[in-house]
Motif scaffolding. Sequence first.
Motif, mmCIF file in Angstrom:
data_model
loop_
_atom_site.group_PDB
_atom_site.id
_atom_site.type_symbol
_atom_site.label_atom_id
_atom_site.label_comp_id
_atom_site.label_asym_id
_atom_site.label_seq_id
_atom_site.Cartn_x
_atom_site.Cartn_y
_atom_site.Cartn_z
ATOM 1 N N THR A 67 3.406 3.888 -2.272
ATOM 2 C CA THR A 67 2.217 3.501 -3.052
ATOM 3 C C THR A 67 2.181 4.240 -4.381
ATOM 4 O OG1 THR A 67 0.775 5.273 -2.240
ATOM 5 C CG2 THR A 67 0.923 3.284 -0.879
ATOM 6 N N GLY A 68 2.956 5.317 -4.459
ATOM 7 C CA GLY A 68 2.922 6.131 -5.668
ATOM 8 C C GLY A 68 1.834 7.198 -5.637
ATOM 9 N N ASP A 69 1.022 7.164 -4.598
ATOM 10 C CA ASP A 69 -0.032 8.177 -4.434
ATOM 11 C C ASP A 69 0.553 9.275 -3.546
ATOM 12 O OD1 ASP A 69 -2.246 9.677 -3.592
ATOM 13 O OD2 ASP A 69 -3.587 7.932 -3.650
ATOM 14 N N LYS A 102 -6.746 2.519 -4.109
ATOM 15 C CA LYS A 102 -5.601 1.728 -4.571
ATOM 16 C C LYS A 102 -4.459 1.794 -3.564
ATOM 17 C CE LYS A 102 -3.738 1.355 -8.908
ATOM 18 N NZ LYS A 102 -3.424 1.899 -10.258
ATOM 19 N N ALA A 103 -4.206 3.015 -3.094
ATOM 20 C CA ALA A 103 -3.126 3.193 -2.118
ATOM 21 C C ALA A 103 -3.464 2.491 -0.804
ATOM 22 C CB ALA A 103 -2.876 4.682 -1.888
ATOM 23 N N ILE A 104 -4.729 2.571 -0.399
ATOM 24 C CA ILE A 104 -5.139 1.912 0.851
ATOM 25 C C ILE A 104 -4.911 0.407 0.749
ATOM 26 C CG2 ILE A 104 -7.122 1.359 2.353
ATOM 27 C CD1 ILE A 104 -8.267 4.174 1.618
ATOM 28 N N ALA A 105 -5.304 -0.166 -0.383
ATOM 29 C CA ALA A 105 -5.094 -1.600 -0.587
ATOM 30 C C ALA A 105 -3.611 -1.939 -0.444
ATOM 31 C CB ALA A 105 -5.614 -2.014 -1.962
ATOM 32 N N GLN A 106 -2.772 -1.120 -1.040
ATOM 33 C CA GLN A 106 -1.327 -1.381 -0.941
ATOM 34 C C GLN A 106 -0.822 -1.274 0.492
ATOM 35 O OE1 GLN A 106 1.519 0.214 -3.819
ATOM 36 N NE2 GLN A 106 -0.236 0.870 -5.046
ATOM 37 N N LEU A 164 -2.437 -1.851 3.138
ATOM 38 C CA LEU A 164 -2.947 -2.974 3.920
ATOM 39 C C LEU A 164 -2.478 -4.323 3.380
ATOM 40 C CD1 LEU A 164 -6.643 -1.775 4.530
ATOM 41 C CD2 LEU A 164 -4.640 -1.432 5.997
ATOM 42 N N GLY A 165 -1.721 -4.275 2.293
ATOM 43 C CA GLY A 165 -1.225 -5.514 1.700
ATOM 44 C C GLY A 165 -2.323 -6.353 1.063
ATOM 45 N N LYS A 166 -3.309 -5.688 0.494
ATOM 46 C CA LYS A 166 -4.419 -6.402 -0.158
ATOM 47 C C LYS A 166 -4.438 -6.087 -1.647
ATOM 48 C CE LYS A 166 -7.609 -6.515 3.720
ATOM 49 N NZ LYS A 166 -8.994 -6.725 4.019
ATOM 50 N N LYS A 167 -5.119 -6.970 -2.389
ATOM 51 C CA LYS A 167 -5.259 -6.742 -3.834
ATOM 52 C C LYS A 167 -6.177 -5.560 -4.105
ATOM 53 C CE LYS A 167 -4.200 -10.852 -6.514
ATOM 54 N NZ LYS A 167 -4.462 -12.100 -5.758
ATOM 55 N N ASP A 195 -14.081 -3.225 3.879
ATOM 56 C CA ASP A 195 -12.702 -2.898 4.276
ATOM 57 C C ASP A 195 -12.562 -1.410 4.593
ATOM 58 O OD1 ASP A 195 -11.828 -5.528 3.824
ATOM 59 O OD2 ASP A 195 -11.423 -5.100 1.702
ATOM 60 N N LEU A 196 -13.210 -0.596 3.766
ATOM 61 C CA LEU A 196 -13.107 0.853 3.980
ATOM 62 C C LEU A 196 -13.798 1.269 5.277
ATOM 63 C CD1 LEU A 196 -13.624 2.170 0.341
ATOM 64 C CD2 LEU A 196 -11.481 2.084 1.653
ATOM 65 N N ALA A 197 -14.884 0.585 5.625
ATOM 66 C CA ALA A 197 -15.542 0.867 6.914
ATOM 67 C C ALA A 197 -14.608 0.488 8.058
ATOM 68 C CB ALA A 197 -16.863 0.118 7.007
ATOM 69 N N MET A 198 -13.942 -0.657 7.938
ATOM 70 C CA MET A 198 -12.997 -1.086 8.981
ATOM 71 C C MET A 198 -11.787 -0.142 9.061
ATOM 72 S SD MET A 198 -14.313 -3.586 10.531
ATOM 73 C CE MET A 198 -16.047 -3.444 10.161
ATOM 74 N N PHE A 199 -11.503 0.482 7.935
ATOM 75 C CA PHE A 199 -10.392 1.439 7.856
ATOM 76 C C PHE A 199 -10.717 2.714 8.643
ATOM 77 C CE2 PHE A 199 -7.460 4.112 5.070
ATOM 78 C CZ PHE A 199 -6.298 3.435 5.423
#
Length: 428
Positions: free
Chosen positions: A215-217, A267-271, A273-276, A282-286
């Motif tokens: 992710t680069g993070d 940003k890294a989480i989105a990557q 999870l394969g999301k934009k 989404d963060l609650a589900m995470f």
Amino acid sequence: SSKDITKILAYIKKHRSVANMSYYGKAKGKNVIIFHLESFQQFLINYKVNGKEVTPNINKFYSNKNTISFDNFFNQVGQGKTSDAETMLENSLFGLPSGSAMTTYGTTNTFEALPAILNQRGYSTAAFHGDVGSFWNRDNTYKSWGYQYFFSENYYKVKSGYSVGYGLKDKIFLKQSVKYLQQLPQPFYAKLITLTNHYPYELDKKNQTIAKTKTGDSTVDGYVQTAHYLDQAFGEFISYLKKSGLYNKTMIVVYGDHYGISNNHKKAIAQLLGKKSVSSYDLAMFQKVPFMIHMKGLQGGINHTYGGEIDVMPTLMDLLGIKNTDTVQLGNDLLSTKRNQTVVFRDGDFVSPKYSKIGSTIYDNNGKVVTNKLTKKQKASVNKQEARADKTLSMSDEIITGDLLRFYKPSWFKKVNKSDYSYKVSDA
Ligand code: GP9
Ligand code: MN
């Protein structure tokens, strides 16, 4: 005062769910192992990096025919992180709005915790952890909770290369734990707290056996590597259990305590999870973490009920066949067929199968904002959930900050005497 706990008891009694008779007492007399997966999130289950499973051993355990695996189970910790998870799991009480209940109240408060309950029923009780015993005030709190033994760092052979971050590396910790575990009179209740999969996810080169994510993070990308190492350690531990014969005599409970990747890394989480991008929903589900119960003969499968760490103690007590109709517990049995599925987070937000409240926004179960789209009836039911969330948290805080359990115990429970326990190595 004692009046306050009487009111709380009345509320709990009214909301308590009834045990599911097809599971009640199924684990009676069995050994219990609680296996704590540090910072382990549900998304890691069956997650792949470059086509390679990050956690093959845990995945296998997850889909084993004798494992009940929950896929809507959330961590509910606050600032107390691991200590909040422990508090919820073994007391069915929340951590505090700030700080750690174990640190502030663990030494002085009265508790009616799961280890004490089992110890009074002939179980030996032990906690294992490869960090110093004083972290999160465990060395005092565990006495209040009825742990006979606490094997902390002092009990382990430590030499250069054995530790990383907070303490012993998981493989070394678990390997050395087996000799103590095997000496515990059965039935035992044992909790093993792993450590290596902890921020900042450092690991020696030799144990880095899967590629980092890209992710680069840099605070995120090592996470799968330490998770992979933890998985290998878990796999080794399961083999020890099989070899020793303990595997078939034990209910093995595995859970993740809280997130490894914080919401600061959207940003890294989105990557990952394969999301934009990721929404607050989404963060609650995470915040989902694994919760699995394995036992020979248990009818396994994926259970979709919404629940969290607060619900573990009632679930285990019902499986163990221990009466819990007169206990002070804020969760409910995850296996009950009629249970409230509002999962309360420490900040008052909640998630549930239909609606979730995050901040002042209401989401439906597709993550769509419906704050201003609810019918009167829907709105009323969301308000009811909100009230329940607030009430549950405030009761928990009242119990802990007012030390209210000193005014009440079930008739069958014997008050814990902390001086019964000593964790000094020389006493071992
Ligand atoms: C320390 C370990 C980590 O002993 O349990 O606690 P955490 O930082 O995850 O709360
Ligand atoms: Mn933790």
